[in-house]
Scaffold this active site. Structure first.
Site, mmCIF file in Angstrom:
data_model
loop_
_atom_site.group_PDB
_atom_site.id
_atom_site.type_symbol
_atom_site.label_atom_id
_atom_site.label_comp_id
_atom_site.label_asym_id
_atom_site.label_seq_id
_atom_site.Cartn_x
_atom_site.Cartn_y
_atom_site.Cartn_z
ATOM 1 N N CYS A 146 25.902 60.516 -19.680
ATOM 2 C CA CYS A 146 25.889 61.871 -20.210
ATOM 3 C C CYS A 146 24.682 62.604 -19.654
ATOM 4 O O CYS A 146 23.635 61.989 -19.482
ATOM 5 C CB CYS A 146 25.861 61.848 -21.741
ATOM 6 S SG CYS A 146 27.520 61.549 -22.406
ATOM 7 N N PRO A 147 24.866 63.870 -19.327
ATOM 8 C CA PRO A 147 25.962 64.752 -19.745
ATOM 9 C C PRO A 147 27.110 64.842 -18.749
ATOM 10 O O PRO A 147 27.954 65.723 -18.890
ATOM 11 C CB PRO A 147 25.266 66.096 -19.875
ATOM 12 C CG PRO A 147 24.265 66.091 -18.756
ATOM 13 C CD PRO A 147 23.774 64.649 -18.707
#
Length: 75
Positions: free
Chosen positions: A15-16
């Site tokens: 992530c992201p």
């Protein structure tokens, strides 16, 4: 259970990146389409539903194995 219109494989990405991929792909699909995001980063379990709330999209369900998240395009 709703079958996905498309599967977006983000396994191995941190992530992201899975959320960025979701944000780029979902608007290209028709309204009502379901995008299944395969994401094995544990943060995706929090980030994808949060993104859906912020963007007013439908978070449908999470699948445990392999980790996947279904999102329906609302608008």
């Amino acid at each position: 259970m709703t079958e996905p219109t498309e599967v977006l494989d983000c396994r191995g990405q941190r992530c992201p990146l899975p959320v960025i991929a979701l944000a780029r792909r979902l608007p290209e699909l028709p309204v009502g389409a379901v995008l299944r995001v395969l994401a094995d980063d544990p943060a995706a379990a929090v980030d994808i539903p949060a993104w859906c709330r912020m963007r007013d999209q439908d978070f449908l369900t999470a699948h445990p194995d392999p980790p996947a998240y279904d999102v329906r395009r609302r608008h």
